[in-house]
Write a protein that holds these residues in place. Sequence first.
Motif, PDB file in Angstrom:
ATOM      1  N   ILE A 113       0.852  -1.188   0.000  1.00  0.00           N
ATOM      2  CA  ILE A 113       0.000   0.000   0.000  1.00  0.00           C
ATOM      3  C   ILE A 113       0.886   1.235   0.000  1.00  0.00           C
ATOM      4  O   ILE A 113       1.777   1.372   0.840  1.00  0.00           O
ATOM      5  N   ASN A 114       0.644   2.123  -0.935  1.00  0.00           N
ATOM      6  CA  ASN A 114       1.322   3.415  -0.983  1.00  0.00           C
ATOM      7  C   ASN A 114       0.379   4.444  -0.402  1.00  0.00           C
ATOM      8  O   ASN A 114      -0.721   4.654  -0.925  1.00  0.00           O
ATOM      9  N   THR A 115       0.826   5.080   0.685  1.00  0.00           N
ATOM     10  CA  THR A 115      -0.063   6.008   1.374  1.00  0.00           C
ATOM     11  C   THR A 115       0.748   7.049   2.135  1.00  0.00           C
ATOM     12  O   THR A 115       1.970   6.928   2.278  1.00  0.00           O
ATOM     13  N   VAL A 116       0.075   8.050   2.643  1.00  0.00           N
ATOM     14  CA  VAL A 116       0.711   9.064   3.488  1.00  0.00           C
ATOM     15  C   VAL A 116       0.900   8.466   4.872  1.00  0.00           C
ATOM     16  O   VAL A 116      -0.046   7.988   5.492  1.00  0.00           O
ATOM     17  N   ILE A 117       2.153   8.490   5.346  1.00  0.00           N
ATOM     18  CA  ILE A 117       2.489   7.967   6.671  1.00  0.00           C
ATOM     19  C   ILE A 117       3.776   8.646   7.118  1.00  0.00           C
ATOM     20  O   ILE A 117       4.678   8.837   6.319  1.00  0.00           O
ATOM     21  N   GLY A 118       3.830   9.054   8.362  1.00  0.00           N
ATOM     22  CA  GLY A 118       5.074   9.635   8.860  1.00  0.00           C
ATOM     23  C   GLY A 118       4.857  10.877   9.689  1.00  0.00           C
ATOM     24  O   GLY A 118       3.817  11.519   9.625  1.00  0.00           O
ATOM     25  N   THR A 175     -11.232 -14.379  15.787  1.00  0.00           N
ATOM     26  CA  THR A 175     -11.060 -14.252  17.238  1.00  0.00           C
ATOM     27  C   THR A 175      -9.746 -13.573  17.606  1.00  0.00           C
ATOM     28  O   THR A 175      -9.601 -13.090  18.719  1.00  0.00           O
ATOM     29  N   LYS A 176      -8.817 -13.539  16.659  1.00  0.00           N
ATOM     30  CA  LYS A 176      -7.495 -12.986  16.928  1.00  0.00           C
ATOM     31  C   LYS A 176      -6.914 -12.469  15.625  1.00  0.00           C
ATOM     32  O   LYS A 176      -7.166 -13.023  14.558  1.00  0.00           O
ATOM     33  N   ILE A 177      -6.130 -11.397  15.739  1.00  0.00           N
ATOM     34  CA  ILE A 177      -5.431 -10.867  14.577  1.00  0.00           C
ATOM     35  C   ILE A 177      -3.981 -10.595  14.954  1.00  0.00           C
ATOM     36  O   ILE A 177      -3.696 -10.060  16.021  1.00  0.00           O
ATOM     37  N   GLU A 178      -3.086 -11.013  14.074  1.00  0.00           N
ATOM     38  CA  GLU A 178      -1.676 -10.648  14.163  1.00  0.00           C
ATOM     39  C   GLU A 178      -1.405  -9.762  12.959  1.00  0.00           C
ATOM     40  O   GLU A 178      -1.666 -10.165  11.824  1.00  0.00           O
ATOM     41  N   LEU A 179      -0.904  -8.574  13.204  1.00  0.00           N
ATOM     42  CA  LEU A 179      -0.704  -7.602  12.136  1.00  0.00           C
ATOM     43  C   LEU A 179       0.721  -7.088  12.182  1.00  0.00           C
ATOM     44  O   LEU A 179       1.197  -6.664  13.238  1.00  0.00           O
ATOM     45  N   THR A 180       1.386  -7.122  11.056  1.00  0.00           N
ATOM     46  CA  THR A 180       2.726  -6.565  10.920  1.00  0.00           C
ATOM     47  C   THR A 180       2.677  -5.491   9.854  1.00  0.00           C
ATOM     48  O   THR A 180       2.158  -5.734   8.756  1.00  0.00           O
ATOM     49  N   ILE A 181       3.201  -4.323  10.172  1.00  0.00           N
ATOM     50  CA  ILE A 181       3.329  -3.255   9.187  1.00  0.00           C
ATOM     51  C   ILE A 181       4.809  -2.924   9.077  1.00  0.00           C
ATOM     52  O   ILE A 181       5.458  -2.586  10.069  1.00  0.00           O
ATOM     53  N   LYS A 182       5.324  -3.024   7.856  1.00  0.00           N
ATOM     54  CA  LYS A 182       6.725  -2.713   7.586  1.00  0.00           C
ATOM     55  C   LYS A 182       6.800  -1.482   6.689  1.00  0.00           C
ATOM     56  O   LYS A 182       5.996  -1.325   5.765  1.00  0.00           O
ATOM     57  N   LYS A 183       7.766  -0.654   6.978  1.00  0.00           N
ATOM     58  CA  LYS A 183       8.028   0.544   6.191  1.00  0.00           C
ATOM     59  C   LYS A 183       9.427   0.352   5.586  1.00  0.00           C
ATOM     60  O   LYS A 183      10.431   0.662   6.219  1.00  0.00           O
ATOM     61  N   PRO A 184       9.503  -0.200   4.373  1.00  0.00           N
ATOM     62  CA  PRO A 184      10.793  -0.632   3.845  1.00  0.00           C
ATOM     63  C   PRO A 184      11.750   0.491   3.437  1.00  0.00           C
ATOM     64  O   PRO A 184      12.949   0.245   3.329  1.00  0.00           O
ATOM     65  N   GLN A 185      11.274   1.667   3.219  1.00  0.00           N
ATOM     66  CA  GLN A 185      12.153   2.740   2.749  1.00  0.00           C
ATOM     67  C   GLN A 185      12.438   3.784   3.828  1.00  0.00           C
ATOM     68  O   GLN A 185      12.979   4.841   3.543  1.00  0.00           O
ATOM     69  N   ALA A 186      12.134   3.463   5.072  1.00  0.00           N
ATOM     70  CA  ALA A 186      12.265   4.448   6.145  1.00  0.00           C
ATOM     71  C   ALA A 186      13.707   4.696   6.572  1.00  0.00           C
ATOM     72  O   ALA A 186      14.091   5.836   6.832  1.00  0.00           O
ATOM     73  N   ILE A 187      14.499   3.641   6.677  1.00  0.00           N
ATOM     74  CA  ILE A 187      15.882   3.755   7.128  1.00  0.00           C
ATOM     75  C   ILE A 187      16.771   3.191   6.024  1.00  0.00           C
ATOM     76  O   ILE A 187      16.634   2.016   5.649  1.00  0.00           O
ATOM     77  N   PHE A 188      17.693   3.992   5.546  1.00  0.00           N
ATOM     78  CA  PHE A 188      18.517   3.633   4.394  1.00  0.00           C
ATOM     79  C   PHE A 188      19.239   2.293   4.576  1.00  0.00           C
ATOM     80  O   PHE A 188      19.266   1.472   3.673  1.00  0.00           O
ATOM     81  N   ASN A 189      19.818   2.066   5.717  1.00  0.00           N
ATOM     82  CA  ASN A 189      20.631   0.869   5.935  1.00  0.00           C
ATOM     83  C   ASN A 189      19.834  -0.333   6.451  1.00  0.00           C
ATOM     84  O   ASN A 189      20.430  -1.361   6.778  1.00  0.00           O
ATOM     85  N   GLN A 228      -4.202   8.373   7.207  1.00  0.00           N
ATOM     86  CA  GLN A 228      -2.983   9.158   6.999  1.00  0.00           C
ATOM     87  C   GLN A 228      -2.245   9.350   8.323  1.00  0.00           C
ATOM     88  O   GLN A 228      -1.920  10.465   8.732  1.00  0.00           O
ATOM     89  N   ALA A 229      -1.979   8.239   8.970  1.00  0.00           N
ATOM     90  CA  ALA A 229      -1.387   8.245  10.307  1.00  0.00           C
ATOM     91  C   ALA A 229       0.023   8.812  10.304  1.00  0.00           C
ATOM     92  O   ALA A 229       0.742   8.739   9.309  1.00  0.00           O
ATOM     93  N   LYS A 230       0.397   9.346  11.439  1.00  0.00           N
ATOM     94  CA  LYS A 230       1.781   9.760  11.651  1.00  0.00           C
ATOM     95  C   LYS A 230       2.617   8.556  12.069  1.00  0.00           C
ATOM     96  O   LYS A 230       3.754   8.401  11.631  1.00  0.00           O
ATOM     97  N   LEU A 231       2.051   7.710  12.918  1.00  0.00           N
ATOM     98  CA  LEU A 231       2.770   6.549  13.447  1.00  0.00           C
ATOM     99  C   LEU A 231       2.170   5.257  12.908  1.00  0.00           C
ATOM    100  O   LEU A 231       0.934   5.109  12.880  1.00  0.00           O
ATOM    101  N   ILE A 232       3.027   4.300  12.565  1.00  0.00           N
ATOM    102  CA  ILE A 232       2.508   3.013  12.131  1.00  0.00           C
ATOM    103  C   ILE A 232       1.863   2.269  13.300  1.00  0.00           C
ATOM    104  O   ILE A 232       0.981   1.446  13.093  1.00  0.00           O
ATOM    105  N   GLU A 233       2.255   2.595  14.518  1.00  0.00           N
ATOM    106  CA  GLU A 233       1.622   2.009  15.699  1.00  0.00           C
ATOM    107  C   GLU A 233       0.139   2.387  15.743  1.00  0.00           C
ATOM    108  O   GLU A 233      -0.713   1.546  16.041  1.00  0.00           O
ATOM    109  N   PHE A 234      -0.152   3.639  15.467  1.00  0.00           N
ATOM    110  CA  PHE A 234      -1.530   4.129  15.448  1.00  0.00           C
ATOM    111  C   PHE A 234      -2.324   3.452  14.332  1.00  0.00           C
ATOM    112  O   PHE A 234      -3.454   2.988  14.543  1.00  0.00           O
ATOM    113  N   LEU A 235      -1.720   3.360  13.157  1.00  0.00           N
ATOM    114  CA  LEU A 235      -2.374   2.720  12.026  1.00  0.00           C
ATOM    115  C   LEU A 235      -2.662   1.246  12.319  1.00  0.00           C
ATOM    116  O   LEU A 235      -3.746   0.750  12.026  1.00  0.00           O
TER     117      LEU A 235
END
Length: 117
Positions: free
Chosen positions: A12-17, A91-105, A69-76
Amino acid sequence: MSDEIFINNLKINTVIGIYSWERQINQLLLIDVKLTYDIQKAGQSDDVNDTIDYKEICTKIEEICHQTQAKLIEFLAEKICQYILEHYPCTKIELTIKKPQAIFNAESVGVKIVRQK
């Protein structure tokens, strides 16, 4: 019950940060979802109405990302989990959100949360 419906690397390409420049662009998020749900009935009936439609989940997650358009991925992450648990019979959800271009290294940064009814 250990049945799961999963979605891996939903792009997903969206406003985040938190930075002003981030609020002006779309950034890539990779989202993984695991829903605990008894799929036995669908396994016997072959009817999508007896399961959780993963295409519908993907569409809703994308809508939430764009609307929030969250500031934090935790909030999203909390918003997504809250919606899914309220509107779907898992009954349960496991959710992972990754921001692959956030940190160069780094390949990616992100959060993983687990919520249940």
